[in-house]
Write a protein that holds these residues in place. Sequence first.
Motif, short mmCIF file in Angstrom:
data_model
loop_
_atom_site.label_atom_id
_atom_site.label_comp_id
_atom_site.label_asym_id
_atom_site.label_seq_id
_atom_site.Cartn_x
_atom_site.Cartn_y
_atom_site.Cartn_z
N GLU A 40 0.82 -1.21 0.00
CA GLU A 40 0.00 0.00 0.00
C GLU A 40 0.85 1.27 0.00
N VAL A 41 2.13 1.14 0.30
CA VAL A 41 3.03 2.30 0.32
C VAL A 41 3.95 2.24 -0.90
N GLY A 42 4.95 1.38 -0.87
CA GLY A 42 5.86 1.25 -2.01
C GLY A 42 6.77 2.46 -2.14
N ALA A 43 7.69 2.41 -3.09
CA ALA A 43 8.63 3.51 -3.30
C ALA A 43 7.89 4.77 -3.72
N ALA A 44 6.86 4.61 -4.55
CA ALA A 44 6.11 5.79 -5.03
C ALA A 44 5.37 6.44 -3.87
N GLY A 45 4.76 5.64 -3.00
CA GLY A 45 4.05 6.17 -1.85
C GLY A 45 5.00 6.88 -0.90
N GLN A 46 6.18 6.29 -0.72
CA GLN A 46 7.16 6.90 0.18
C GLN A 46 7.57 8.27 -0.36
N GLN A 47 7.66 8.39 -1.68
CA GLN A 47 8.00 9.69 -2.28
C GLN A 47 6.87 10.70 -2.07
N LYS A 48 5.63 10.22 -2.14
CA LYS A 48 4.48 11.12 -1.87
C LYS A 48 4.58 11.67 -0.46
N LEU A 49 4.89 10.79 0.50
CA LEU A 49 5.00 11.24 1.89
C LEU A 49 6.13 12.26 2.04
N ALA A 50 7.24 12.01 1.35
CA ALA A 50 8.39 12.93 1.45
C ALA A 50 8.06 14.29 0.85
N ALA A 51 7.11 14.32 -0.10
CA ALA A 51 6.73 15.59 -0.73
C ALA A 51 5.58 16.27 0.00
N ALA A 52 5.03 15.62 1.05
CA ALA A 52 3.81 16.12 1.69
C ALA A 52 4.09 17.20 2.72
N ARG A 53 3.10 18.10 2.84
CA ARG A 53 3.12 19.14 3.89
C ARG A 53 1.94 18.90 4.82
N VAL A 54 2.23 18.78 6.10
CA VAL A 54 1.21 18.47 7.09
C VAL A 54 1.30 19.46 8.25
N LEU A 55 0.12 19.97 8.66
CA LEU A 55 0.05 20.93 9.77
C LEU A 55 -0.54 20.25 11.00
N VAL A 56 0.14 20.37 12.13
CA VAL A 56 -0.36 19.81 13.39
C VAL A 56 -0.68 20.98 14.32
#
Lengths: 84, 487
Positions: free
Chosen positions: B157-173
């Motif tokens: 469900e993650v994979g290399a492509a998913g990991q790249q999406k996470l690395a490009a993501a901006r998240v506000l807490v």
Amino acid sequence: MSSSRQINVRFFAILREQAGASTLMVNSTVPDPAALYAELQGRHPGLTFPATLLRVAVNERYVAMTTPLAAGDRVVFIPPVAGG
Amino acid sequence: MFELTDRPIDSTALQARLTAPEAGALTVFEGRVRNHHLGQPVTKLEYEAFDDLARLEGEAIVSEAERIYAGAKVLCVHRTGPLQIGEAAVWIGVASAHRQTGFAACRHVIEELKLRLPVWKKEHHPGGAAEWVNCTAEAAARTGANEMFARQAALPEVGAAGQQKLAAARVLVVGVGGLGCPAALYLAGAGIGHLTLVDGSKVEHSNLHRQILFTTAEVGAPKALAAAARLRLHNPAARITSHEGEFTPQNARALVAGQDVVLDCTDNFTSRFLLHDTCLALGVPLVQAAVHRFEGTLDVFRQGAGGCLHCQWLGRTPGDLDLAGNCAGGPVFGPAVGVLGVMQAAETIKLLLGHEGDAPRQTRLVNLLDGSQLIIERSARPDCPVCSRLDQLKAAKPTTVTDTSLFLNAAGVTALGATAQTIYLTEPGEAAPGGRSAVAALDLARLRELAAAGPLVLTCRYGVRSAALARLLRGEGTTNVFTLTQA
């Protein structure tokens, strides 16, 4: 007013503490959750939480307090929770 | 204080500058030139600094450490020029009352220097070869950035492509407390590229049983700053931004715009509605959790799916809900906020990867005392004044009352004069401590009467309910109502 039928009630958070129970089987003729809550307040004097600040779910769906109830319905009263 | 020098570092002389009678601890870290790097022999090193910027950044790091670790006095010196094996390249000394502060501040300074200081080093290898060591590559090499996520990226469900999406993501807490700490820790661990943390409060001892990013050394530190530093230790490759301050109508849009997902980890309905409305207007998914003692609720809100927060609370104002849902929330089971915070992280990662499933149409009720979980289906109410008028919401200016003049300390109360009354708000079944004047928190009519008679200062056990009520009364147009700040 409909005839008496069994309704399953579940309480969360402060309501459970006030009612002293997390689930109740109620035999009642009340038409809707608003009337049900008022009736429960009569049976459980500790249940002082204002009805105006509640959400209610029937059969695991949010509904209005005036939605008609049927036999066997699962009613959940949910108070506001904001702690983090 | 931060200094650059091209002369050998004299530890004894530097230690003498940190002598203070109140300092029970002197913690010293010395970084030295070693004879190997990444498996290659090294014969000597050469450091080059972008001088002015290095001094500014070094000073910023030192003063940040002194703000997080109150009472610590930090001295840091970095060498430039050619250095031989065994020579000190950087020296950090911290004078503090206690050891916890000393070790933590020292660690903070060296870790931040390694990531941020514009100083480069050239390694000389045997035989005359030499190379500049890239700071980012070094940060990655130190943590094994790719290897850190290997077990997660191995999930189909993650994979290399998913990991790249996470690395490009901006998240506000928003809120770095019981929910925000575990949520942010798991998000940093998952490899989210850019995390922004918003919190205006400081770490207290009573936070530590559940706010797992902090230790006794951080008590008194601004939460956003201390949490960001802790997350950078966990994942140096992540960009972590801290915003020291509350989430307000003034900064709401600027903070939310451009984020991929927002986490609501706040503890009051006023902030929750403001955050919800801002996310809804800007089309940013919101993952919201709240906890009462052993129980919690989790909601994922996304424009156009499953209705909104107003659908659930039609006709009730944030002020009403804060009165009911808040001060009673004082006692809290640590694992309850822990579980809910981690669930928020899970929903966030799933949203970013497109695996959110039915979550945006559900409320999840979790009870850690009896182990039960209940899912309530949400849907948009056709009579909801917000969902059905999204265009107006997008254009609207937030109107929540967050006037800082609401909050008074003891001196502020004295300044109000002799006619001011201080009232303790009680919960059902609670007696006011020490014979103070008390009013039941839900007795709004009585509070309106008192406010009409003169300046009114509200206080309560945790300070949340009094702030909510003061906001509510201000919102009604009463100007002379205040709330007492804690401590």
